[in-house]
Design an enzyme around this catalytic site. Structure first.
Site: not given
Ligand code: NAD
Length: 491
Positions: A174, A248, A282, A383
């Site tokens: 997905k 992750e 990331c 982040e």
């Protein structure tokens, strides 16, 4: 031309049952280049049932036959690499020089895990019991859901898909609603390679589609790459069905420059860490910790180089930085820049939307650098996922370690020093899943990748990456012929 994509269930291409689509927008010029179907819970249910039907056949296929299909798909990805790279760049604005490399890397991941398919061995273990064999064997989970983020759809998919398939699992992917096209193209190539129906399927849509997948009892394990917030929801969905999850997630990685570094290499490493992939990665080295002896020189050098970064059409080889991948992300990056200004960080480069010839229609953000940042400022603590660097000064190793680890995240880190003893101490002291020493943003199929702390758990790539998709079974074989005491467990 607009491409009308469909979902891929049980070897068939078809529309989602809701009759809804999501436009795929090119963040460089706002043009709609494709329409993506929204898969409903019913569609997801069909995909899961198809995967469950396919799973026993796929798991029992000879390893060499599974490997041959993985290798064939690797060949097809390579043969179509230019087309796939251009499509991914059109979908998410990542520069072509990186998407091209990523397609080659994806093919390597398929080949690497193809070579693992016939190397999943078990053990015969000596027991403290006579005439009993103890066997340990590894078996696939069955059906794996693989939910991915928009920043590198193919590379992220290929962190999980080849390993899970090589291990004998069926995979339902997905992709992100912001960048689904290349995952659907990989499904077309898998079909062309000859994967049996139901072994690899793609359902598209937003969070609701992902939630329908992770809530389904027929999913045996979940692979998720995305934000920590959604990661928590995925972990909860896994917990509700007692299904394991591999997460992750994001990062706020420290890239640490010592006075005794090779300065020019460290400067390039700092640039690569934050402006590579427009900072939408990331592993971005978004906190640059610099020792005071080289601090002013590093701030000046980086500010000068950032001002020369070539921004423009991400499809052109000369372009160094592309756009923010979508409008919400663009707005988020700009809001962080304003917060940093408000918090009193010293702006030394960029600081807002990038404008100029060829930039006006796109979500371009200037390569932005703040110096004299405190680690507790919002710009350093959270982040951003964009081209915004926080430079933080430090005095000694102890202070560097303390600042580096003062974050909920633990995905990646960098150390720049020519003192091997210091590098070894730092490598041990930093809590992150990967540490780069005198390099940054480097990956290889052969070694594991994954996070510590809020950056997630579980590992992709390397041997750990195939073990992630295998479960362990223990077998006792009693060949003693004894008539045992039925009322006491045999030890
Ligand atoms: P996101 O968490 O918003 O979305 C990721 C995926 O989850 C998308 O496919 C989305 O549709 C789906 N989703 C959303 N809600 C869901 C739900 N309730 N149930 C199931 N699925 C749901 O992340 P994003 O904005 O696409 O990506 C950016 C994030 O991904 C950043 O935090 C970045 O650090 C992280 N990331 C991590 C890695 C890694 O390997 N550690 C790699 C790339 C990106």
């Amino acid at each position: 031309m607009t491409t009308a994509y469909q979902i891929f269930i049980d070897g068939q291409w078809r529309d989602g049952s809701l009759g809804q689509t999501i436009p795929a927008t090119n963040p460089y010029d706002q043009s709609v280049h494709a329409q993506i179907q929204v898969a409903s819970a019913d569609d997801v249910n069909e995909a899961v049932h198809a995967a469950r039907r396919a799973a026993p056949g796929w798991a029992s296929k000879l390893p060499g036959a599974r490997a041959a299909l993985l290798n064939r798909l690797a060949d097809l990805i390579e043969a179509n690499a230019d087309r796939l790279a251009l499509l991914e760049t059109t979908d998410n604005g990542k520069v072509i020089r990186e998407t091209s490399n990523q397609m080659g890397y994806a093919a390597r991941l398929f080949r690497y895990y193809a070579s693992w398919a016939d190397k999943v061995t078990g053990d015969v273990v000596p027991l403290d019991v006579t005439d009993t064999a103890g066997l340990v064997v590894h078996e696939p989970f069955g059906v794996v859901a693989c939910i991915t983020a928009w920043n590198s759809p193919v590379a992220i998919l290929c962190n999980t898909m080849p390993a899970a398939l090589a291990a004998g699992n069926c995979v339902i992917a997905k992709p992100s609603e912001h960048a689904s096209a290349t995952t659907l193209e990989i499904a077309k190539l898998a079909e062309q390679a000859g994967f049996p129906a139901g072994v690899f399927q793609v359902v598209t849509g937003a969070g609701e589609t992902g939630a329908a997948l992770t809530a389904h009892r027929g999913i045996d394990k979940i692979s998720f790459t995305g934000s920590p917030g959604v990661g928590r929801a995925i972990a909860a969905a896994g917990a509700a069905n007692l299904k394991p999850v591999c997460l992750e997630l994001g990062g706020k990685s420290p890239n640490i420059v010592f006075d005794d570094c090779d300065f020019d290499r460290a400067l390039i490493g700092a640039l690569a860490g934050i402006f590579g992939a427009t900072g939408q990665t990331c592993i971005a080295g978004s906190r640059l910790l610099v020792q005071r002896g080289v601090y002013d020189r590093m701030v000046e050098g980086l500010a000068a180089r950032a001002g020369q970064i070539v921004m423009g059409d991400p499809r052109l080889r000369e372009t160094e930085m592309g756009t923010a991948a979508n409008e919400p992300q663009f707005a988020k990056i700009l809001s962080f820049i304003e917060a940093a200004k408000g918090d009193g960080a010293r702006l030394v480069a960029g600081g807002g939307r990038a404008e100029g010839p060829g930039l006006d229609k796109g979500f371009f953000v200037q390569p932005t650098i703040f110096a004299d940042v405190r680690n507790d400022m919002k710009v350093a603590a959270e982040e951003i996922f964009g081209p915004v660097l926080s430079i933080i000064p430090f005095g000694d190793e102890e202070e560097a370690i303390s600042i580096a680890n003062d974050t909920p995240y633990g995905l990646a880190s960098g150390v720049w020093s020519q003192d091997i003893n210091r590098c070894m101490r730092m490598m041990r002291a930093i809590k992150s899943g990967v540490v780069w020493v005198n390099t940054y943003r480097q990956a290889a199929p052969q070694v594991p990748f994954g996070g510590m702390k809020d950056s997630g758990y579980g590992r992709v790539r390397g041997q750990a990456g195939i073990l992630e998709w295998l479960q362990t079974k223990t077998v006792f074989i009693d060949y003693s012929g004894d008539r045992r005491d039925p009322f006491s467990m045999k030890f």
